[in-house]
Design an enzyme around this catalytic site. Sequence first.
Site, PDB file in Angstrom:
ATOM      1  N   SER A  54      13.171   7.489 -23.687  1.00  0.00           N
ATOM      2  CA  SER A  54      12.132   8.395 -23.211  1.00  0.00           C
ATOM      3  C   SER A  54      12.458   9.875 -23.395  1.00  0.00           C
ATOM      4  O   SER A  54      11.563  10.699 -23.322  1.00  0.00           O
ATOM      5  CB  SER A  54      11.835   8.104 -21.747  1.00  0.00           C
ATOM      6  OG  SER A  54      13.006   8.278 -20.981  1.00  0.00           O
ATOM      7  N   HIS A  57       7.846   2.601 -23.071  1.00  0.00           N
ATOM      8  CA  HIS A  57       7.234   3.616 -23.940  1.00  0.00           C
ATOM      9  C   HIS A  57       6.823   3.036 -25.290  1.00  0.00           C
ATOM     10  O   HIS A  57       6.439   3.780 -26.191  1.00  0.00           O
ATOM     11  CB  HIS A  57       8.204   4.780 -24.169  1.00  0.00           C
ATOM     12  CG  HIS A  57       8.289   5.718 -23.011  1.00  0.00           C
ATOM     13  ND1 HIS A  57       7.329   6.670 -22.750  1.00  0.00           N
ATOM     14  CD2 HIS A  57       9.205   5.835 -22.021  1.00  0.00           C
ATOM     15  CE1 HIS A  57       7.659   7.351 -21.667  1.00  0.00           C
ATOM     16  NE2 HIS A  57       8.800   6.859 -21.196  1.00  0.00           N
ATOM     17  N   LYS A 106       2.009   3.727 -18.127  1.00  0.00           N
ATOM     18  CA  LYS A 106       2.096   4.669 -19.241  1.00  0.00           C
ATOM     19  C   LYS A 106       0.871   4.487 -20.143  1.00  0.00           C
ATOM     20  O   LYS A 106      -0.206   4.910 -19.764  1.00  0.00           O
ATOM     21  CB  LYS A 106       3.440   4.515 -19.942  1.00  0.00           C
ATOM     22  CG  LYS A 106       4.545   5.038 -19.005  1.00  0.00           C
ATOM     23  CD  LYS A 106       5.929   5.016 -19.575  1.00  0.00           C
ATOM     24  CE  LYS A 106       6.872   5.722 -18.606  1.00  0.00           C
ATOM     25  NZ  LYS A 106       8.038   4.951 -18.254  1.00  0.00           N
TER      26      LYS A 106
HETATM   27  C1  LIG Z   1       8.860   4.809 -17.061  1.00  0.00           C
HETATM   28  C2  LIG Z   1       9.843   3.761 -17.248  1.00  0.00           C
HETATM   29  C3  LIG Z   1      10.047   2.791 -16.259  1.00  0.00           C
HETATM   30  C4  LIG Z   1       9.367   2.863 -14.926  1.00  0.00           C
HETATM   31  O1  LIG Z   1       8.039   2.488 -14.999  1.00  0.00           O
HETATM   32  P1  LIG Z   1       7.114   2.660 -13.701  1.00  0.00           P
HETATM   33  O2  LIG Z   1       6.042   1.682 -13.913  1.00  0.00           O
HETATM   34  O3  LIG Z   1       6.664   4.075 -13.688  1.00  0.00           O
HETATM   35  O4  LIG Z   1       7.970   2.329 -12.521  1.00  0.00           O
HETATM   36  C5  LIG Z   1      10.931   1.764 -16.522  1.00  0.00           C
HETATM   37  N1  LIG Z   1      11.613   1.704 -17.687  1.00  0.00           N
HETATM   38  C6  LIG Z   1      11.457   2.639 -18.648  1.00  0.00           C
HETATM   39  C7  LIG Z   1      12.222   2.517 -19.923  1.00  0.00           C
HETATM   40  C8  LIG Z   1      10.571   3.697 -18.466  1.00  0.00           C
HETATM   41  O5  LIG Z   1      10.421   4.613 -19.419  1.00  0.00           O
END
Ligand SMILES: *Cc1c(COP(=O)(O)O)cnc(C)c1O
Length: 392
Positions: free
Chosen positions: A180, A208, A239
Amino acid sequence: MNKLGFITEELEKLKEAGLLINIRTIEGPQGAWITVDGKKVFNLCSNNYLGFANDPQLKSSAQKAIETYGVGPAAVRTIAGTTTLHKELERKLALFKGVESAITFQSGFCANLAVIPAIVGEGDVVFSDELNHASIIDGCRLSKAKIVRYGHCNPKDLQLKISEEKDARRMLIITDGVFSMEGDIAPLPEIVEIAENFGAITMVDDAHGEGVLGRGGRGIVDLFKLHGRVDIEVGTLSKAFGVVGGYIAGSKRLTDYLVQKGRPFLFSSAVTAADVAACIAAVDILIASDTLVKQLWQNTAFFQEKMRPIGFNLGQTKTPITPVMIGDAKVAKDFSQKLFEEGVFAQAIGYPTVSMGKARIRVMLSAAHSKDDLIRAIERFERIGKSLGILK
Ligand SMILES: *Cc1c(COP(=O)(O)O)cnc(C)c1O
């Protein structure tokens, strides 16, 4: 005695180091333009890759679900909190991902906390990319398994480290699909091959990647055509899907097991019917058409191909996550502040989220952005980059 005095000291330390997080408040829906602290700005910060966060179809599905199911689940899912909508979402997610089964959680964070301790424990070893997400790190710690970090996207290092742990009861390799802060993609084919050689379980967190990579946004496993060769896929619904929630996709045996052993599933209530209905609408749209995913990639190519010749270093990105490398954390903060004053909202990211001296502005592209707005944002990047001495 001042029992909580340490909190004041800790906060002061963060402030002095320039690391105190200050939260901006959004008024109104997420989109290409948002109102932040009373100011209308072009949004280059959100994970709203496909613009679903304020999509009319998702919103009307959520509204209908409230009429039918009310607002609260009123119990954990194993007692009385699973609705027909939750089951429908899980069926559709499995279909979309091309797996046997899926199980949803309250968030991607919860999905990682649920699955890792269910799969490994004392006497087992987890091999984790050194840049894996915080929720993976915490899931590993909760599991009590031995944690072995391998070099970022470095299959050679993984191979070496795994060959030193042959006595483990079970081995689990975990990687983010897309990282990320860098926007680079895990070398999943190599990782899967090593796992197969050593009989290790494989897990990829595609937070992502879904809605972004692969055919119509089906994610990293689809991108590399590794169907059936990755044991556990983690996803988030917050996301590209634009709503909230998380899920695990894999075999039916795996999801059946998580119903019994996934502690966030067993001991915390699920997301609401409105959330679930909106997620179903998002999956339906993605199954029906890849228009938005294509738009996302067009915007990504457009932005990155214009920024590089200007002289900006965009690191190793292969995705819509675009780090604009600055170096010094204070300069990055200044850059972000100046962009904001000129109507462009893009966050500076510094230590400890990224290593010392590697501060950057992180630009997140979206299908919701228009070309004209991107051109204007690039002009501002160039002007401010020159004024701060980042560009020659
Ligand atoms: C954003 C993210 C999460 C967390 O996701 P949420 O649904 O916001 O809790 C978990 N793993 C990765 C790799 C992320 O980028």
